[in-house]
Design a protein around this motif. Sequence first.
Motif, PDB file in Angstrom:
ATOM      1  N   ASP A 191     -12.617  60.046  50.729  1.00 24.09           N
ATOM      2  CA  ASP A 191     -12.425  61.314  51.432  1.00 24.09           C
ATOM      3  C   ASP A 191     -12.338  61.084  52.930  1.00 24.09           C
ATOM      4  N   GLU A 192     -11.576  61.946  53.592  1.00 20.34           N
ATOM      5  CA  GLU A 192     -11.440  61.840  55.040  1.00 20.34           C
ATOM      6  C   GLU A 192     -12.329  62.807  55.799  1.00 20.34           C
ATOM      7  N   ASP A 193     -12.893  63.808  55.113  1.00 24.19           N
ATOM      8  CA  ASP A 193     -13.649  64.835  55.829  1.00 24.19           C
ATOM      9  C   ASP A 193     -15.094  64.444  56.108  1.00 24.19           C
ATOM     10  N   GLY A 194     -15.630  63.438  55.427  1.00 29.41           N
ATOM     11  CA  GLY A 194     -16.995  62.982  55.695  1.00 29.41           C
ATOM     12  C   GLY A 194     -18.085  63.918  55.229  1.00 29.41           C
ATOM     13  N   LEU A 195     -17.739  64.936  54.446  1.00 27.87           N
ATOM     14  CA  LEU A 195     -18.737  65.940  54.079  1.00 27.87           C
ATOM     15  C   LEU A 195     -19.825  65.376  53.165  1.00 27.87           C
ATOM     16  N   LEU A 196     -19.443  64.580  52.184  1.00 24.04           N
ATOM     17  CA  LEU A 196     -20.460  64.019  51.297  1.00 24.04           C
ATOM     18  C   LEU A 196     -21.315  62.986  52.024  1.00 24.04           C
ATOM     19  N   ASP A 197     -20.726  62.252  52.961  1.00 23.58           N
ATOM     20  CA  ASP A 197     -21.526  61.316  53.757  1.00 23.58           C
ATOM     21  C   ASP A 197     -22.499  62.067  54.665  1.00 23.58           C
ATOM     22  N   ASP A 198     -22.055  63.191  55.222  1.00 23.67           N
ATOM     23  CA  ASP A 198     -22.972  64.037  55.991  1.00 23.67           C
ATOM     24  C   ASP A 198     -24.159  64.448  55.126  1.00 23.67           C
ATOM     25  N   TRP A 199     -23.848  64.866  53.912  1.00 22.48           N
ATOM     26  CA  TRP A 199     -24.887  65.333  52.989  1.00 22.48           C
ATOM     27  C   TRP A 199     -25.862  64.207  52.651  1.00 22.48           C
ATOM     28  N   VAL A 200     -25.328  63.020  52.369  1.00 21.81           N
ATOM     29  CA  VAL A 200     -26.192  61.883  52.054  1.00 21.81           C
ATOM     30  C   VAL A 200     -27.127  61.577  53.213  1.00 21.81           C
ATOM     31  N   LEU A 201     -26.594  61.480  54.412  1.00 22.61           N
ATOM     32  CA  LEU A 201     -27.429  61.147  55.568  1.00 22.61           C
ATOM     33  C   LEU A 201     -28.455  62.243  55.837  1.00 22.61           C
ATOM     34  N   GLY A 202     -28.117  63.474  55.479  1.00 17.05           N
ATOM     35  CA  GLY A 202     -29.052  64.579  55.670  1.00 17.05           C
ATOM     36  C   GLY A 202     -30.267  64.507  54.765  1.00 17.05           C
ATOM     37  N   GLN A 203     -30.196  63.677  53.726  1.00 11.66           N
ATOM     38  CA  GLN A 203     -31.346  63.511  52.832  1.00 11.66           C
ATOM     39  C   GLN A 203     -32.262  62.370  53.264  1.00 11.66           C
ATOM     40  N   ALA A 204     -31.887  61.634  54.290  1.00 10.11           N
ATOM     41  CA  ALA A 204     -32.671  60.478  54.729  1.00 10.11           C
ATOM     42  C   ALA A 204     -33.988  60.916  55.358  1.00 10.11           C
ATOM     43  N   ARG A 205     -34.930  59.986  55.410  1.00 10.35           N
ATOM     44  CA  ARG A 205     -36.271  60.306  55.897  1.00 10.35           C
ATOM     45  C   ARG A 205     -36.365  60.307  57.415  1.00 10.35           C
ATOM     46  N   THR A 206     -35.328  59.862  58.113  1.00 10.39           N
ATOM     47  CA  THR A 206     -35.321  59.846  59.576  1.00 10.39           C
ATOM     48  C   THR A 206     -34.036  60.493  60.080  1.00 10.39           C
ATOM     49  N   PRO A 207     -34.024  61.008  61.311  1.00  6.87           N
ATOM     50  CA  PRO A 207     -32.826  61.670  61.830  1.00  6.87           C
ATOM     51  C   PRO A 207     -31.685  60.699  62.131  1.00  6.87           C
ATOM     52  N   ARG A 208     -32.007  59.415  62.353  1.00  7.98           N
ATOM     53  CA  ARG A 208     -30.948  58.410  62.569  1.00  7.98           C
ATOM     54  C   ARG A 208     -31.233  57.215  61.647  1.00  7.98           C
ATOM     55  N   PRO A 209     -30.895  57.374  60.375  1.00  7.79           N
ATOM     56  CA  PRO A 209     -31.308  56.395  59.379  1.00  7.79           C
ATOM     57  C   PRO A 209     -30.552  55.078  59.451  1.00  7.79           C
ATOM     58  N   LYS A 210     -31.226  54.034  59.006  1.00 12.87           N
ATOM     59  CA  LYS A 210     -30.580  52.757  58.753  1.00 12.87           C
ATOM     60  C   LYS A 210     -29.924  52.839  57.383  1.00 12.87           C
ATOM     61  N   VAL A 211     -28.613  52.599  57.338  1.00 15.40           N
ATOM     62  CA  VAL A 211     -27.842  52.746  56.106  1.00 15.40           C
ATOM     63  C   VAL A 211     -27.242  51.395  55.743  1.00 15.40           C
ATOM     64  N   CYS A 212     -27.622  50.882  54.585  1.00 19.23           N
ATOM     65  CA  CYS A 212     -27.121  49.595  54.131  1.00 19.23           C
ATOM     66  C   CYS A 212     -26.134  49.788  52.985  1.00 19.23           C
ATOM     67  N   PHE A 213     -24.948  49.216  53.132  1.00 18.55           N
ATOM     68  CA  PHE A 213     -23.921  49.266  52.092  1.00 18.55           C
ATOM     69  C   PHE A 213     -24.020  48.023  51.225  1.00 18.55           C
ATOM     70  N   LEU A 214     -24.092  48.224  49.904  1.00 16.63           N
ATOM     71  CA  LEU A 214     -24.079  47.129  48.943  1.00 16.63           C
ATOM     72  C   LEU A 214     -22.738  47.138  48.213  1.00 16.63           C
ATOM     73  N   PRO A 215     -21.812  46.258  48.604  1.00 18.76           N
ATOM     74  CA  PRO A 215     -20.487  46.238  47.982  1.00 18.76           C
ATOM     75  C   PRO A 215     -20.403  45.290  46.789  1.00 18.76           C
ATOM     76  N   THR A 216     -21.531  45.021  46.146  1.00 20.00           N
ATOM     77  CA  THR A 216     -21.608  44.024  45.082  1.00 20.00           C
ATOM     78  C   THR A 216     -20.639  44.299  43.947  1.00 20.00           C
ATOM     79  N   ALA A 217     -20.505  45.549  43.532  1.00 22.86           N
ATOM     80  CA  ALA A 217     -19.678  45.885  42.370  1.00 22.86           C
ATOM     81  C   ALA A 217     -18.213  45.538  42.584  1.00 22.86           C
ATOM     82  N   SER A 218     -17.792  45.443  43.831  1.00 23.24           N
ATOM     83  CA  SER A 218     -16.401  45.081  44.143  1.00 23.24           C
ATOM     84  C   SER A 218     -16.257  43.601  44.464  1.00 23.24           C
ATOM     85  N   GLY A 219     -17.326  42.819  44.262  1.00 20.90           N
ATOM     86  CA  GLY A 219     -17.288  41.407  44.635  1.00 20.90           C
ATOM     87  C   GLY A 219     -17.320  41.221  46.138  1.00 20.90           C
TER      88      GLY A 219
END
Length: 255
Positions: free
Chosen positions: A17-45
């Motif tokens: 998606d280009e609108d970032g709405l679901l990413d906004d929602w995900v970050l809004g559930q984090a325990r801090t206002p500026r969360p550390k976000v780690c991407f695990l791309p394992t499933a794609s090798g």
Amino acid sequence: MSHPHRLALVGGGFSTDEDGLLDDWVLGQARTPRPKVCFLPTASGDAPAYIEKFLAAFRARPDCEPSVLRLFDRKLDDDALRAFVLAQDVVYAGGGNTANLLAVWRVHGVDRLLREAYDQGSLLCGISAGANCWAEASHTDSFGPLTFLPDGLGLLPGSVCPHYDSEPGRRPSYRSAVATGALPAGWALDDGTGALFTDGRLTETVSRVPGAYVYRVTDGGGDVDERVLACRVLSRGTGTGTGAGTDAEAADLRR
């Protein structure tokens, strides 16, 4: 100190998606206002293009600190790996092959570290394979044709089926698997939706587009019972909001 256990299944985000709405929602559930976000791309090798897409999207945001954990070219020893994973506020698992993801995580002990992070309050989330992996079982094309995978981390009781509305065969195949007992009752997500679970309970369902839903799919005694859960439609400025997004009572997954 006891921390809430929070897990989000995502049917979209930066990779689709280009609108970032679901990413906004995900970050809004984090325990801090500026969360550390780690991407695990394992499933794609650890696909380079996938990693770059994540970094481009999240480095452009002032409301988080993004990083990537590559396991196919691992640099950290066991102690450093544990410290890194436990320092994350959000762990975002990417799509790809669910079975391969689980195998690689287990070889490196990442499955145990994610359970520890989950117990300490980190939000675990992901799309496609990165949504499947958290459940006890899932509906997957990891082996070619669509089939059931009675394996997962088990942090979310039951099963998960992504791409419910967008991939041919997904819906009838998942319904059949649940009806026959090949998969336990679970949750199916249309693309563009998200489902948040807190302490084993469904606490919110959202969508970036009207008409996309989350479904509760259960064995109806020889048939299948599919219940549509209404989703709160996200818009710019509301993605970080919380609140009930379902027209049914929150389901207790521990039953």
